[in-house]
Design a protein around this motif. Structure first.
Motif, PDB file in Angstrom:
ATOM      1  N   ARG A  15       0.846  -1.191   0.000  1.00 21.36           N
ATOM      2  CA  ARG A  15       0.000   0.000   0.000  1.00 21.36           C
ATOM      3  C   ARG A  15       0.880   1.239   0.000  1.00 21.36           C
ATOM      4  NH1 ARG A  15      -2.985  -3.598   3.397  1.00 21.36           N
ATOM      5  NH2 ARG A  15      -5.014  -3.993   2.480  1.00 21.36           N
ATOM      6  N   ASP A  16       0.410   2.305  -0.663  1.00 21.04           N
ATOM      7  CA  ASP A  16       1.215   3.530  -0.699  1.00 21.04           C
ATOM      8  C   ASP A  16       0.654   4.645   0.182  1.00 21.04           C
ATOM      9  OD1 ASP A  16      -0.949   4.209  -2.269  1.00 21.04           O
ATOM     10  OD2 ASP A  16       0.233   4.979  -3.929  1.00 21.04           O
ATOM     11  N   ILE A  36       5.122  -3.881   7.569  1.00 17.44           N
ATOM     12  CA  ILE A  36       6.451  -3.308   7.456  1.00 17.44           C
ATOM     13  C   ILE A  36       6.273  -1.878   6.960  1.00 17.44           C
ATOM     14  CG2 ILE A  36       8.706  -3.479   6.324  1.00 17.44           C
ATOM     15  CD1 ILE A  36       8.040  -6.494   5.844  1.00 17.44           C
ATOM     16  N   HIS A  37       6.723  -0.903   7.768  1.00 14.85           N
ATOM     17  CA  HIS A  37       6.622   0.496   7.362  1.00 14.85           C
ATOM     18  C   HIS A  37       7.699   0.783   6.329  1.00 14.85           C
ATOM     19  CE1 HIS A  37       6.956   4.978   8.036  1.00 14.85           C
ATOM     20  NE2 HIS A  37       5.729   4.784   7.597  1.00 14.85           N
ATOM     21  N   LEU A  38       7.310   1.264   5.163  1.00  9.98           N
ATOM     22  CA  LEU A  38       8.228   1.389   4.032  1.00  9.98           C
ATOM     23  C   LEU A  38       8.786   2.784   3.818  1.00  9.98           C
ATOM     24  CD1 LEU A  38       6.320  -0.832   1.476  1.00  9.98           C
ATOM     25  CD2 LEU A  38       8.246  -1.478   2.934  1.00  9.98           C
ATOM     26  N   ARG A  39       8.204   3.795   4.423  1.00  9.53           N
ATOM     27  CA  ARG A  39       8.692   5.166   4.194  1.00  9.53           C
ATOM     28  C   ARG A  39      10.154   5.250   4.604  1.00  9.53           C
ATOM     29  NH1 ARG A  39       8.304   9.052   0.915  1.00  9.53           N
ATOM     30  NH2 ARG A  39       8.204  11.119   1.774  1.00  9.53           N
ATOM     31  N   GLY A  40      11.016   5.616   3.647  1.00  7.92           N
ATOM     32  CA  GLY A  40      12.436   5.765   3.927  1.00  7.92           C
ATOM     33  C   GLY A  40      13.210   4.467   4.032  1.00  7.92           C
ATOM     34  N   THR A  83      12.405  -8.932  -8.883  1.00  9.68           N
ATOM     35  CA  THR A  83      12.674  -7.623  -9.483  1.00  9.68           C
ATOM     36  C   THR A  83      11.437  -6.729  -9.416  1.00  9.68           C
ATOM     37  OG1 THR A  83      14.329  -8.601 -10.944  1.00  9.68           O
ATOM     38  CG2 THR A  83      13.432  -6.462 -11.594  1.00  9.68           C
ATOM     39  N   GLU A  84      10.275  -7.287  -9.704  1.00 11.28           N
ATOM     40  CA  GLU A  84       9.029  -6.518  -9.658  1.00 11.28           C
ATOM     41  C   GLU A  84       8.737  -6.020  -8.248  1.00 11.28           C
ATOM     42  OE1 GLU A  84       6.182  -9.230 -11.304  1.00 11.28           O
ATOM     43  OE2 GLU A  84       6.912  -8.943 -13.347  1.00 11.28           O
ATOM     44  N   TRP A  85       8.919  -6.883  -7.244  1.00  5.83           N
ATOM     45  CA  TRP A  85       8.685  -6.484  -5.854  1.00  5.83           C
ATOM     46  C   TRP A  85       9.655  -5.373  -5.455  1.00  5.83           C
ATOM     47  CZ3 TRP A  85       4.835  -6.810  -2.651  1.00  5.83           C
ATOM     48  CH2 TRP A  85       3.923  -7.858  -2.737  1.00  5.83           C
ATOM     49  N   ILE A  86      10.924  -5.522  -5.777  1.00  5.56           N
ATOM     50  CA  ILE A  86      11.921  -4.515  -5.405  1.00  5.56           C
ATOM     51  C   ILE A  86      11.558  -3.164  -6.007  1.00  5.56           C
ATOM     52  CG2 ILE A  86      14.332  -3.800  -5.719  1.00  5.56           C
ATOM     53  CD1 ILE A  86      15.088  -6.782  -5.376  1.00  5.56           C
ATOM     54  N   LYS A  87      11.221  -3.131  -7.290  1.00  3.60           N
ATOM     55  CA  LYS A  87      10.857  -1.871  -7.943  1.00  3.60           C
ATOM     56  C   LYS A  87       9.617  -1.246  -7.310  1.00  3.60           C
ATOM     57  CE  LYS A  87      12.873  -2.794 -12.469  1.00  3.60           C
ATOM     58  NZ  LYS A  87      12.609  -3.103 -13.873  1.00  3.60           N
ATOM     59  N   ALA A  88       8.613  -2.057  -7.041  1.00  5.38           N
ATOM     60  CA  ALA A  88       7.369  -1.550  -6.454  1.00  5.38           C
ATOM     61  C   ALA A  88       7.604  -1.007  -5.041  1.00  5.38           C
ATOM     62  CB  ALA A  88       6.316  -2.650  -6.430  1.00  5.38           C
ATOM     63  N   ILE A  89       8.376  -1.715  -4.241  1.00  5.45           N
ATOM     64  CA  ILE A  89       8.650  -1.270  -2.869  1.00  5.45           C
ATOM     65  C   ILE A  89       9.501  -0.005  -2.888  1.00  5.45           C
ATOM     66  CG2 ILE A  89       9.803  -1.874  -0.697  1.00  5.45           C
ATOM     67  CD1 ILE A  89       8.876  -4.816  -1.294  1.00  5.45           C
ATOM     68  N   VAL A  92       7.202   2.954  -3.611  1.00  4.59           N
ATOM     69  CA  VAL A  92       6.371   3.310  -2.459  1.00  4.59           C
ATOM     70  C   VAL A  92       7.229   3.956  -1.364  1.00  4.59           C
ATOM     71  CG1 VAL A  92       4.992   2.336  -0.590  1.00  4.59           C
ATOM     72  CG2 VAL A  92       4.558   1.643  -2.936  1.00  4.59           C
ATOM     73  N   ALA A  93       8.439   3.462  -1.168  1.00  6.45           N
ATOM     74  CA  ALA A  93       9.324   4.020  -0.135  1.00  6.45           C
ATOM     75  C   ALA A  93       9.654   5.486  -0.426  1.00  6.45           C
ATOM     76  CB  ALA A  93      10.617   3.200  -0.037  1.00  6.45           C
ATOM     77  N   ARG A  94       9.750   5.834  -1.697  1.00  7.55           N
ATOM     78  CA  ARG A  94      10.076   7.216  -2.082  1.00  7.55           C
ATOM     79  C   ARG A  94       8.848   8.114  -2.070  1.00  7.55           C
ATOM     80  NH1 ARG A  94      13.034   4.599  -6.092  1.00  7.55           N
ATOM     81  NH2 ARG A  94      11.381   5.013  -7.577  1.00  7.55           N
TER      82      ARG A  94
END
Length: 97
Positions: A15-16, A36-40, A83-89, A92-94
């Protein structure tokens, strides 16, 4: 999870707003087991990991390091999916809230 006794199979929902990766029991249930909190965060491919069999994890592991420096290791179903998961995460992190 089915290859390593201490790994668990989980269903993940990215989720974003807010920027979280929620995980659920694949057998069902509407409530997440955790998040898992993804911001940053930093997410990278992992080429090998101690105490793993090469055939079990070849080119499918990735790691998420949260802003609080908590490390999560995840295993994708294939190199392409990793690769798809890494790009998507990373996205969202950015940009996630």
């Amino acid at each position: 999870g089915h290859r390593r006794k201490n790994w668990k199979v989980r269903k993940f929902v990215l989720r974003d707003d807010p920027a979280y990766l929620h995980y659920y029991d694949p057998a069902g249930g509407d409530e997440p087991l955790g998040a898992i909190h993804l911001r940053g965060c930093v997410v990278t491919a992992v080429e090998d990991m101690p105490d793993t069999k090469k055939c079990d994890v070849d080119n499918i592991l990735f790691e998420i390091i949260t802003a609080n420096e908590i490390h999560y290791y995840l295993q994708a179903a294939s190199p392409t999916e990793r690769t798809e998961w890494i790009k998507a995460i990373q996205s969202v992190a950015r940009t996630g809230k």
